[in-house]
Write a protein that holds these residues in place. Structure first.
Motif, PDB file in Angstrom:
ATOM      1  N   VAL A  79      18.797  45.051  59.537  1.00 30.83           N
ATOM      2  CA  VAL A  79      17.830  43.973  59.756  1.00 30.83           C
ATOM      3  C   VAL A  79      18.443  42.656  59.289  1.00 30.83           C
ATOM      4  CG1 VAL A  79      15.545  43.117  59.110  1.00 30.83           C
ATOM      5  CG2 VAL A  79      15.896  45.554  59.518  1.00 30.83           C
ATOM      6  N   VAL A  80      18.344  41.633  60.137  1.00 30.44           N
ATOM      7  CA  VAL A  80      18.854  40.306  59.798  1.00 30.44           C
ATOM      8  C   VAL A  80      18.043  39.744  58.630  1.00 30.44           C
ATOM      9  CG1 VAL A  80      19.153  37.952  60.655  1.00 30.44           C
ATOM     10  CG2 VAL A  80      19.592  39.890  62.156  1.00 30.44           C
ATOM     11  N   GLY A  81      18.740  39.173  57.644  1.00 33.95           N
ATOM     12  CA  GLY A  81      18.064  38.573  56.499  1.00 33.95           C
ATOM     13  C   GLY A  81      17.900  39.508  55.318  1.00 33.95           C
ATOM     14  N   VAL A  82      18.271  40.783  55.495  1.00 30.59           N
ATOM     15  CA  VAL A  82      18.234  41.761  54.408  1.00 30.59           C
ATOM     16  C   VAL A  82      19.667  42.253  54.234  1.00 30.59           C
ATOM     17  CG1 VAL A  82      17.307  43.950  53.590  1.00 30.59           C
ATOM     18  CG2 VAL A  82      15.892  42.460  55.002  1.00 30.59           C
ATOM     19  N   PHE A  83      20.237  42.065  53.061  1.00 29.42           N
ATOM     20  CA  PHE A  83      21.621  42.477  52.883  1.00 29.42           C
ATOM     21  C   PHE A  83      21.826  43.178  51.544  1.00 29.42           C
ATOM     22  CE2 PHE A  83      21.217  38.251  51.213  1.00 29.42           C
ATOM     23  CZ  PHE A  83      22.028  38.224  50.098  1.00 29.42           C
ATOM     24  N   ARG A  84      22.960  43.822  51.439  1.00 34.10           N
ATOM     25  CA  ARG A  84      23.332  44.621  50.279  1.00 34.10           C
ATOM     26  C   ARG A  84      24.526  43.942  49.611  1.00 34.10           C
ATOM     27  NH1 ARG A  84      25.790  50.637  50.784  1.00 34.10           N
ATOM     28  NH2 ARG A  84      25.084  51.417  48.799  1.00 34.10           N
ATOM     29  N   LEU A  94      16.345  37.090  51.969  1.00 30.91           N
ATOM     30  CA  LEU A  94      16.253  35.644  52.003  1.00 30.91           C
ATOM     31  C   LEU A  94      15.053  35.290  52.861  1.00 30.91           C
ATOM     32  CD1 LEU A  94      19.999  34.887  52.721  1.00 30.91           C
ATOM     33  CD2 LEU A  94      18.842  34.845  50.527  1.00 30.91           C
ATOM     34  N   TYR A  95      14.175  34.430  52.342  1.00 29.47           N
ATOM     35  CA  TYR A  95      12.985  34.058  53.103  1.00 29.47           C
ATOM     36  C   TYR A  95      12.490  32.696  52.633  1.00 29.47           C
ATOM     37  CZ  TYR A  95      10.278  35.528  48.999  1.00 29.47           C
ATOM     38  OH  TYR A  95       9.774  35.658  47.735  1.00 29.47           O
ATOM     39  N   THR A  96      11.547  32.138  53.395  1.00 29.60           N
ATOM     40  CA  THR A  96      10.919  30.866  53.045  1.00 29.60           C
ATOM     41  C   THR A  96       9.482  31.140  52.637  1.00 29.60           C
ATOM     42  OG1 THR A  96      12.299  29.795  54.698  1.00 29.60           O
ATOM     43  CG2 THR A  96      10.431  28.550  53.894  1.00 29.60           C
ATOM     44  N   ASP A  97       9.068  30.629  51.479  1.00 27.59           N
ATOM     45  CA  ASP A  97       7.699  30.888  51.012  1.00 27.59           C
ATOM     46  C   ASP A  97       6.697  29.974  51.721  1.00 27.59           C
ATOM     47  OD1 ASP A  97       7.912  28.417  49.780  1.00 27.59           O
ATOM     48  OD2 ASP A  97       7.737  29.176  47.742  1.00 27.59           O
ATOM     49  N   LYS A 102      13.092  27.874  49.876  1.00 22.52           N
ATOM     50  CA  LYS A 102      13.952  29.032  50.105  1.00 22.52           C
ATOM     51  C   LYS A 102      13.866  29.957  48.897  1.00 22.52           C
ATOM     52  CE  LYS A 102      15.769  27.479  53.917  1.00 22.52           C
ATOM     53  NZ  LYS A 102      15.455  28.029  55.187  1.00 22.52           N
ATOM     54  N   CYS A 103      13.681  31.260  49.150  1.00 23.69           N
ATOM     55  CA  CYS A 103      13.544  32.231  48.069  1.00 23.69           C
ATOM     56  C   CYS A 103      14.431  33.444  48.332  1.00 23.69           C
ATOM     57  CB  CYS A 103      12.102  32.711  47.964  1.00 23.69           C
ATOM     58  SG  CYS A 103      10.928  31.409  47.628  1.00 23.69           S
ATOM     59  N   THR A 104      14.753  34.129  47.256  1.00 23.31           N
ATOM     60  CA  THR A 104      15.488  35.388  47.333  1.00 23.31           C
ATOM     61  C   THR A 104      14.761  36.400  46.465  1.00 23.31           C
ATOM     62  OG1 THR A 104      17.573  34.200  47.523  1.00 23.31           O
ATOM     63  CG2 THR A 104      17.705  36.504  46.922  1.00 23.31           C
ATOM     64  N   ARG A 105      14.664  37.615  46.961  1.00 22.18           N
ATOM     65  CA  ARG A 105      14.058  38.681  46.167  1.00 22.18           C
ATOM     66  C   ARG A 105      14.921  39.924  46.304  1.00 22.18           C
ATOM     67  NH1 ARG A 105       8.128  41.271  46.444  1.00 22.18           N
ATOM     68  NH2 ARG A 105       8.472  42.761  44.781  1.00 22.18           N
ATOM     69  N   ALA A 106      15.087  40.640  45.197  1.00 26.09           N
ATOM     70  CA  ALA A 106      15.920  41.840  45.185  1.00 26.09           C
ATOM     71  C   ALA A 106      15.046  43.087  45.064  1.00 26.09           C
ATOM     72  CB  ALA A 106      16.897  41.781  44.014  1.00 26.09           C
ATOM     73  N   PHE A 107      15.442  44.137  45.769  1.00 26.77           N
ATOM     74  CA  PHE A 107      14.771  45.433  45.722  1.00 26.77           C
ATOM     75  C   PHE A 107      15.803  46.466  45.280  1.00 26.77           C
ATOM     76  CE2 PHE A 107      12.325  42.867  48.581  1.00 26.77           C
ATOM     77  CZ  PHE A 107      11.018  43.199  48.278  1.00 26.77           C
TER      78      PHE A 107
END
Length: 133
Positions: A79-84, A94-97, A102-107
Protein backbone atom coordinates in the motif's frame (compact mmCIF):
# COMPACT_ATOMS: atom_id res chain seq x y z
CA UNK A 1 -4.63 11.57 -28.83
CA UNK A 2 -6.90 14.66 -28.89
CA UNK A 3 -5.64 17.52 -26.72
CA UNK A 4 -9.05 18.32 -25.22
CA UNK A 5 -9.25 15.03 -23.30
CA UNK A 6 -8.46 15.17 -19.57
CA UNK A 7 -4.89 14.26 -18.66
CA UNK A 8 -4.62 10.93 -16.90
CA UNK A 9 -1.92 10.01 -14.40
CA UNK A 10 0.49 7.26 -15.40
CA UNK A 11 2.97 5.59 -13.09
CA UNK A 12 6.46 6.92 -13.93
CA UNK A 13 5.09 8.63 -17.07
CA UNK A 14 4.45 12.36 -17.24
CA UNK A 15 2.36 14.08 -19.88
CA UNK A 16 4.24 17.13 -21.23
CA UNK A 17 3.34 19.73 -23.84
CA UNK A 18 5.34 17.83 -26.46
CA UNK A 19 4.53 14.22 -25.60
CA UNK A 20 5.36 11.77 -22.83
CA UNK A 21 8.29 11.66 -20.44
CA UNK A 22 9.39 8.51 -18.59
CA UNK A 23 11.05 9.34 -15.25
CA UNK A 24 12.44 6.73 -12.86
CA UNK A 25 14.63 7.60 -9.86
CA UNK A 26 16.93 5.22 -8.02
CA UNK A 27 19.48 6.27 -5.38
CA UNK A 28 18.97 9.97 -6.21
CA UNK A 29 19.82 9.29 -9.87
CA UNK A 30 17.07 10.14 -12.36
CA UNK A 31 16.64 8.21 -15.61
CA UNK A 32 14.61 10.14 -18.19
CA UNK A 33 13.40 9.50 -21.73
CA UNK A 34 11.14 11.61 -23.95
CA UNK A 35 8.61 10.35 -26.49
CA UNK A 36 7.31 12.98 -28.90
CA UNK A 37 3.65 13.38 -29.71
CA UNK A 38 0.39 12.66 -27.94
CA UNK A 39 -0.44 9.61 -30.03
CA UNK A 40 -1.36 6.15 -28.76
CA UNK A 41 1.85 4.86 -30.41
CA UNK A 42 4.08 7.26 -28.46
CA UNK A 43 2.27 6.35 -25.22
CA UNK A 44 2.80 2.63 -25.90
CA UNK A 45 6.48 3.29 -26.65
CA UNK A 46 6.83 5.18 -23.36
CA UNK A 47 5.09 2.35 -21.47
CA UNK A 48 7.33 -0.29 -23.09
CA UNK A 49 10.44 1.73 -22.20
CA UNK A 50 9.23 2.21 -18.61
CA UNK A 51 8.44 -1.50 -18.20
CA UNK A 52 11.85 -2.51 -19.61
CA UNK A 53 13.63 -0.15 -17.19
CA UNK A 54 11.61 -1.31 -14.18
CA UNK A 55 12.48 -4.95 -14.95
CA UNK A 56 16.22 -4.22 -15.03
CA UNK A 57 16.49 -1.73 -12.14
CA UNK A 58 16.54 -2.83 -8.49
CA UNK A 59 13.44 -2.44 -6.33
CA UNK A 60 13.14 1.09 -4.93
CA UNK A 61 12.06 -0.17 -1.52
CA UNK A 62 15.07 -0.98 0.64
CA UNK A 63 12.99 -3.01 3.06
CA UNK A 64 9.95 -4.41 1.21
CA UNK A 65 6.83 -5.73 2.92
CA UNK A 66 7.16 -9.53 3.11
CA UNK A 67 5.10 -11.48 0.57
CA UNK A 68 3.48 -13.54 3.36
CA UNK A 69 2.07 -10.35 4.95
CA UNK A 70 0.61 -9.17 1.64
CA UNK A 71 -0.88 -12.60 0.91
CA UNK A 72 -2.45 -12.83 4.38
CA UNK A 73 -4.28 -9.56 3.72
CA UNK A 74 -5.19 -10.47 0.13
CA UNK A 75 -2.96 -7.80 -1.41
CA UNK A 76 -0.82 -8.15 -4.51
CA UNK A 77 1.16 -4.92 -4.02
CA UNK A 78 2.26 -2.92 -0.94
CA UNK A 79 0.00 0.00 0.00
CA UNK A 80 1.32 3.44 -0.97
CA UNK A 81 2.08 5.58 2.08
CA UNK A 82 2.70 2.62 4.41
CA UNK A 83 6.32 1.53 4.65
CA UNK A 84 8.67 -0.60 6.71
CA UNK A 85 11.74 1.40 7.82
CA UNK A 86 15.08 -0.38 7.41
CA UNK A 87 16.26 -2.04 10.62
CA UNK A 88 13.01 -1.34 12.50
CA UNK A 89 10.18 -3.59 13.65
CA UNK A 90 7.25 -1.38 12.75
CA UNK A 91 5.26 0.03 9.84
CA UNK A 92 5.10 3.81 9.42
CA UNK A 93 2.21 5.72 7.93
CA UNK A 94 2.50 9.18 6.43
CA UNK A 95 -0.74 11.15 6.41
CA UNK A 96 -2.25 14.62 6.76
CA UNK A 97 -4.40 15.31 9.83
CA UNK A 98 -7.66 17.31 9.95
CA UNK A 99 -5.74 20.57 10.33
CA UNK A 100 -3.54 19.97 7.29
CA UNK A 101 -0.40 19.02 9.25
CA UNK A 102 1.87 16.23 8.04
CA UNK A 103 1.94 13.34 10.54
CA UNK A 104 3.66 10.00 10.96
CA UNK A 105 2.45 7.11 13.05
CA UNK A 106 4.19 3.80 13.73
CA UNK A 107 2.54 0.40 14.21
CA UNK A 108 4.92 -1.99 15.96
CA UNK A 109 4.75 -5.75 15.82
CA UNK A 110 6.59 -6.15 19.11
CA UNK A 111 3.38 -6.93 21.05
CA UNK A 112 1.20 -8.04 18.14
CA UNK A 113 1.44 -9.95 14.88
CA UNK A 114 3.19 -8.23 11.97
CA UNK A 115 0.16 -8.84 9.76
CA UNK A 116 -2.11 -7.08 12.27
CA UNK A 117 0.31 -4.12 12.50
CA UNK A 118 0.28 -3.75 8.71
CA UNK A 119 -3.53 -4.00 8.62
CA UNK A 120 -3.83 -1.25 11.26
CA UNK A 121 -1.41 0.96 9.34
CA UNK A 122 -3.45 0.50 6.15
CA UNK A 123 -6.68 1.30 8.03
CA UNK A 124 -5.22 4.57 9.34
CA UNK A 125 -3.96 5.52 5.88
CA UNK A 126 -7.38 4.83 4.32
CA UNK A 127 -9.16 6.80 7.07
CA UNK A 128 -6.85 9.78 6.47
CA UNK A 129 -7.47 9.60 2.71
CA UNK A 130 -11.27 9.52 3.21
CA UNK A 131 -11.05 12.66 5.38
CA UNK A 132 -9.19 14.50 2.62
CA UNK A 133 -11.76 13.62 -0.04
Amino acid sequence: MPKNLPIKEFTNIRVTNDGFQVVITRKKHELTAYFAGHTPESLRAAQRHRDRLLRTLPNKRRNPVPRRVLQALGLSEPVVGVFRPHGRRHYSVLYTDRHGRKCTRAFSWKHQDEIEAYAQAIALRNKALRRRA
